[in-house]
Design a protein around this motif. Structure first.
Motif, mmCIF file in Angstrom:
data_model
loop_
_atom_site.group_PDB
_atom_site.id
_atom_site.type_symbol
_atom_site.label_atom_id
_atom_site.label_comp_id
_atom_site.label_asym_id
_atom_site.label_seq_id
_atom_site.Cartn_x
_atom_site.Cartn_y
_atom_site.Cartn_z
ATOM 1 N N THR A 1 0.821 -1.200 0.000
ATOM 2 C CA THR A 1 0.000 0.000 0.000
ATOM 3 C C THR A 1 0.860 1.257 0.000
ATOM 4 O OG1 THR A 1 -1.692 -1.201 1.254
ATOM 5 C CG2 THR A 1 -1.861 1.196 1.212
ATOM 6 N N ALA A 2 0.668 2.100 -1.013
ATOM 7 C CA ALA A 2 1.443 3.334 -1.112
ATOM 8 C C ALA A 2 0.948 4.383 -0.135
ATOM 9 C CB ALA A 2 1.386 3.872 -2.533
ATOM 10 N N ASN A 3 -0.373 4.444 0.054
ATOM 11 C CA ASN A 3 -0.964 5.468 0.903
ATOM 12 C C ASN A 3 -1.916 4.804 1.894
ATOM 13 O OD1 ASN A 3 -3.329 7.466 1.492
ATOM 14 N ND2 ASN A 3 -1.618 8.772 0.862
ATOM 15 N N LEU A 4 -1.476 4.716 3.151
ATOM 16 C CA LEU A 4 -2.284 4.054 4.169
ATOM 17 C C LEU A 4 -3.532 4.846 4.521
ATOM 18 C CD1 LEU A 4 0.508 2.815 6.620
ATOM 19 C CD2 LEU A 4 -0.746 1.469 4.941
ATOM 20 N N GLU A 5 -3.428 6.182 4.441
ATOM 21 C CA GLU A 5 -4.559 7.016 4.821
ATOM 22 C C GLU A 5 -5.781 6.760 3.939
ATOM 23 O OE1 GLU A 5 -1.078 9.909 4.622
ATOM 24 O OE2 GLU A 5 -1.263 7.723 4.502
ATOM 25 N N ASN A 6 -5.540 6.534 2.646
ATOM 26 C CA ASN A 6 -6.634 6.332 1.691
ATOM 27 C C ASN A 6 -6.645 4.938 1.077
ATOM 28 O OD1 ASN A 6 -7.734 9.154 1.678
ATOM 29 N ND2 ASN A 6 -5.628 9.591 1.039
ATOM 30 N N ASN A 7 -5.812 4.058 1.639
ATOM 31 C CA ASN A 7 -5.769 2.661 1.197
ATOM 32 C C ASN A 7 -5.522 2.544 -0.309
ATOM 33 O OD1 ASN A 7 -5.833 -0.112 1.793
ATOM 34 N ND2 ASN A 7 -7.967 -0.277 1.174
ATOM 35 N N ILE A 8 -4.503 3.280 -0.793
ATOM 36 C CA ILE A 8 -4.173 3.278 -2.221
ATOM 37 C C ILE A 8 -3.060 2.272 -2.490
ATOM 38 C CG2 ILE A 8 -3.322 4.652 -4.155
ATOM 39 C CD1 ILE A 8 -4.475 7.116 -2.746
ATOM 40 N N LYS B 1 4.607 2.514 -10.761
ATOM 41 C CA LYS B 1 4.849 3.940 -10.965
ATOM 42 C C LYS B 1 4.831 4.722 -9.655
ATOM 43 C CE LYS B 1 3.254 4.179 -15.754
ATOM 44 N NZ LYS B 1 2.335 4.844 -16.718
ATOM 45 N N SER B 2 4.634 4.036 -8.535
ATOM 46 C CA SER B 2 4.700 4.711 -7.234
ATOM 47 C C SER B 2 6.121 5.214 -7.013
ATOM 48 C CB SER B 2 4.295 3.758 -6.113
ATOM 49 O OG SER B 2 2.937 3.375 -6.245
ATOM 50 N N ILE B 3 6.226 6.419 -6.466
ATOM 51 C CA ILE B 3 7.523 7.077 -6.319
ATOM 52 C C ILE B 3 7.947 7.105 -4.857
ATOM 53 C CG2 ILE B 3 8.772 9.247 -6.643
ATOM 54 C CD1 ILE B 3 6.981 9.772 -9.057
ATOM 55 N N PHE B 4 9.178 6.668 -4.599
ATOM 56 C CA PHE B 4 9.718 6.524 -3.255
ATOM 57 C C PHE B 4 10.897 7.473 -3.048
ATOM 58 C CE2 PHE B 4 7.538 2.692 -4.236
ATOM 59 C CZ PHE B 4 7.130 2.104 -3.050
ATOM 60 N N SER B 5 11.069 7.945 -1.833
ATOM 61 C CA SER B 5 12.275 8.691 -1.492
ATOM 62 C C SER B 5 13.422 7.708 -1.313
ATOM 63 C CB SER B 5 12.072 9.486 -0.198
ATOM 64 O OG SER B 5 13.286 10.071 0.213
ATOM 65 N N ILE B 6 14.579 8.024 -1.927
ATOM 66 C CA ILE B 6 15.736 7.130 -1.767
ATOM 67 C C ILE B 6 16.750 7.704 -0.776
ATOM 68 C CG2 ILE B 6 15.420 6.197 -4.081
ATOM 69 C CD1 ILE B 6 17.949 7.806 -4.906
ATOM 70 N N ASN B 7 16.418 8.854 -0.186
ATOM 71 C CA ASN B 7 17.248 9.444 0.867
ATOM 72 C C ASN B 7 18.730 9.470 0.488
ATOM 73 O OD1 ASN B 7 14.644 8.304 2.189
ATOM 74 N ND2 ASN B 7 15.390 9.826 3.653
ATOM 75 N N SER B 8 19.591 8.848 1.310
ATOM 76 C CA SER B 8 21.045 8.982 1.121
ATOM 77 C C SER B 8 21.603 8.186 -0.043
ATOM 78 C CB SER B 8 21.776 8.595 2.410
ATOM 79 O OG SER B 8 21.633 9.613 3.371
ATOM 80 N N ILE B 9 20.789 7.409 -0.738
ATOM 81 C CA ILE B 9 21.276 6.804 -1.982
ATOM 82 C C ILE B 9 21.610 7.921 -2.969
ATOM 83 C CG2 ILE B 9 20.664 5.310 -3.940
ATOM 84 C CD1 ILE B 9 18.979 3.654 -2.068
ATOM 85 N N VAL C 1 3.794 15.286 -5.037
ATOM 86 C CA VAL C 1 4.393 14.392 -6.028
ATOM 87 C C VAL C 1 3.354 13.380 -6.489
ATOM 88 C CG1 VAL C 1 6.225 12.718 -6.459
ATOM 89 C CG2 VAL C 1 6.643 14.645 -4.920
ATOM 90 N N PRO C 2 2.974 13.409 -7.765
ATOM 91 C CA PRO C 2 2.018 12.419 -8.260
ATOM 92 C C PRO C 2 2.514 10.995 -7.996
ATOM 93 C CG PRO C 2 2.367 14.150 -9.884
ATOM 94 C CD PRO C 2 3.406 14.349 -8.812
ATOM 95 N N ASN C 3 1.613 10.149 -7.546
ATOM 96 C CA ASN C 3 1.920 8.734 -7.280
ATOM 97 C C ASN C 3 2.956 8.538 -6.172
ATOM 98 O OD1 ASN C 3 0.212 7.717 -9.429
ATOM 99 N ND2 ASN C 3 1.775 8.444 -10.847
ATOM 100 N N ALA D 1 23.253 15.254 -0.635
ATOM 101 C CA ALA D 1 23.291 14.236 0.414
ATOM 102 C C ALA D 1 22.017 13.404 0.433
ATOM 103 C CB ALA D 1 23.498 14.901 1.779
ATOM 104 N N ALA D 2 20.881 14.034 0.162
ATOM 105 C CA ALA D 2 19.590 13.356 0.160
ATOM 106 C C ALA D 2 18.605 14.226 -0.596
ATOM 107 C CB ALA D 2 19.106 13.114 1.586
ATOM 108 N N GLY D 3 17.588 13.622 -1.185
ATOM 109 C CA GLY D 3 16.587 14.431 -1.855
ATOM 110 C C GLY D 3 16.062 13.885 -3.163
ATOM 111 N N ILE D 4 16.561 12.738 -3.615
ATOM 112 C CA ILE D 4 16.049 12.164 -4.861
ATOM 113 C C ILE D 4 14.859 11.263 -4.572
ATOM 114 C CG2 ILE D 4 16.571 10.575 -6.767
ATOM 115 C CD1 ILE D 4 19.367 11.699 -6.866
ATOM 116 N N LEU D 5 13.842 11.373 -5.428
ATOM 117 C CA LEU D 5 12.663 10.501 -5.395
ATOM 118 C C LEU D 5 12.688 9.665 -6.670
ATOM 119 C CD1 LEU D 5 10.023 13.253 -4.484
ATOM 120 C CD2 LEU D 5 11.324 11.842 -2.893
#
Length: 496
Positions: free
Chosen positions: A65-72, A77-85, A219-221, A256-260
């Motif tokens: 589930t990408a979005n727990l609040e709305n059960n999506i 195509k779901s977009i994730f933060s990769i932080n320090s990668i 950010v869409p998706n 350092a971080a910030g790519i999705l």
């Protein structure tokens, strides 16, 4: 380790639970079963995975589930933060500039930046990229970027602080150097470093869904971000279900971080890197993936797995199946196995999902000797012991260990390694083998409260409750503050 956690792991890691996983596609394979079980165990809402072999993505799968609040449900195509990668992208950017002759990684920072504090001026690009610089960290005690979003104020504050240690003395994860590297990339490339990375990596590799951003951006998706911990009375407390995690990265911090991104895009990035689209020379990649050597001749890293750090890239330095393994935010990981035609991307939306801790097991479905059940990950001495124990059905472990020690005086079996192996065997539903290992540990370390506590848990799991109580009592004698032993003695006594 609490027994209930072991039982939960055993029940969930070995069974596929469709409602929780929602794996995209049909006919789940054994990897899907493993991943879905791990998601259940760790309470990971969503996970994306890409597997690369022979220059292609051979498996691309999304679960949960990408979005727990709305059960999506999550999709590919779901977009994730990769932080320090993100730091690995910065490493590539630096090596691209090096290939163009615009810099050398051995150059001092002062060659490109004016008005640096005197103590910083001889520090090299390589030393800041590998976290051995000794620079004070631009993150404060609350893990927030100094300066309230102002690059100038942040650098003023950190510039007034003393060095943390002599350059090269140790590995210490540090963000300040990456802020400085961002300024250098911007200066030498003629464009802001985010634009340089977008043009020279995102577009070249074929990463249409990848962008810079954070929790502020719409950010869409977006797969969002979740956490199992909550701050209560100044201390972090683990919850039973995920809550929303929120974080912002100032623009100047985004080296350092910030790519999705998505697992598919990240897979394309790995392919582009390995096929010469991002870096032309093999020597550049070798330099980028070589871990820094400390002043004492050792390498330093996060832990026993990601035990080295190269130019933006953590390294998994080991004899069998070495890898480079960028990790981000305790939620995402990319492992490129250096001697194998295999790369694996795992992105999650849970801080603390720590896919780097189970990505080797996923690799085991393609390279069987990498499965924990086949002894992968054990130290050389444990592998020696395991080989003989397998032939003798795990009997006479103490005598076998003594014999190995007699043949080789340097042969040692650290308590923590035996303990970890015992729990691995429990998770593999091998209680008799686990008991043999835990018994050996108590024999080798008779004054260890932890050894007897773990032995008690194994006995309890095997149904030998009376013996478990005896072991817990021994542990409590050795450490009166052992709450787990006291709780298990009370619980087992009440059941009788």
């Amino acid at each position: 380790m609490a027994l209930k956690h072991i039982i939960t792991a055993l029940l969930l890691i070995n069974f596929f639970i469709p409602a929780a996983s929602r794996a995209q596609g049909t006919n789940p394979d054994s990897i899907d079963t493993f991943v879905s079980g791990m998601m259940q165990r760790k309470s990971i809402p969503a996970l994306q995975m890409a597997v690369v072999r022979q220059g292609k993505i051979i498996k691309l799968k999304t679960y949960g589930t990408a979005n727990l609040e709305n059960n999506i449900p999550a999709t590919d195509k779901s977009i994730f933060s990769i932080n320090s990668i993100t730091k690995a992208f910065t490493g590539v950017a630096v090596m691209q500039l090096a290939e163009e002759g615009k810099l050398k990684v051995t150059d001092p920072l002062s060659m490109y930046l004016d008005s640096l504090p005197a103590a910083w001026q001889k520090i090299t690009l390589q030393q800041v990229l590998t976290h051995i610089s000794g620079l004070p960290d631009v993150l404060d005690e609350n893990e927030q970027v100094m300066g309230n979003g102002s690059e100038k104020l942040a650098l003023q504050k950190v510039g007034a602080m003393p060095m943390e240690f002599n350059t090269g003395d140790k590995f210490s994860y540090n963000q300040t150097g990456y802020v400085l590297i961002g300024k250098i990339i911007t200066k030498l490339s003629g464009m802001h470093f985010t634009k340089f990375i977008e043009e020279r990596q995102f577009k070249v590799a074929g990463m249409p869904l990848t962008r810079f951003g954070d929790s502020y951006d719409v950010v869409p998706n977006s797969a969002g971000a979740y956490t199992m911990t909550k701050l209560v009375d100044g201390q972090f407390v683990r919850n039973k279900k995920p809550g929303i995690s929120y974080i912002q990265f100032p623009l100047f911090f985004r080296t350092a971080a910030g790519i999705l991104s998505t697992a598919g895009d990240m897979g394309n990035w790995v392919i582009a890197l390995k096929t010469g689209k991002l870096l032309k020379n093999e020597a550049s990649i070798k330099t980028m993936w070589t871990p820094a050597v400390l002043n004492n001749g050792n390498i330093g890293g996060f832990n026993s797995l990601t035990n080295g750090y190269a130019l933006g890239w953590p390294t998994v330095t080991r004899p069998d199946h070495p890898a480079v393994g960028p990790v981000g935010g305790g939620r995402s990981a990319v492992f490129i196995y250096l001697k194998d035609d295999l790369s694996i991307v795992v992105l999650t939306n849970l801080n603390g999902g720590n896919p780097d801790r189970f990505i080797d097991e996923i690799a085991g479905y393609y390279i069987p000797d990498m499965h924990e059940a086949n002894g992968f990950g054990l130290s050389p001495n444990l592998k020696k012991l395991r080989g003989i124990l397998l032939k003798q059905n795990f009997k006479n472990a103490e005598a076998i260990a003594a014999g190995l020690k007699k043949k080789d005086a340097s042969f040692t079996l650290p308590e923590s390694e035996l303990n970890g192996w015992g729990y691995q065997l429990l998770s593999q539903k091998k209680p008799n083998e686990a008991l043999a290992v835990f018994t050996l540990n108590t024999a080798l370390y008779p004054n260890s409260a932890n050894a007897f506590d773990s032995y008690g848990e194994a006995l309890e799991f095997a149904g030998e409750k009376d013996k478990a109580v005896v072991s817990y009592k021994k542990s409590l004698q050795l450490n009166a503050d052992n709450k787990n032993a006291a709780e298990r003695i009370k619980a087992l006594s009440e059941k009788q």
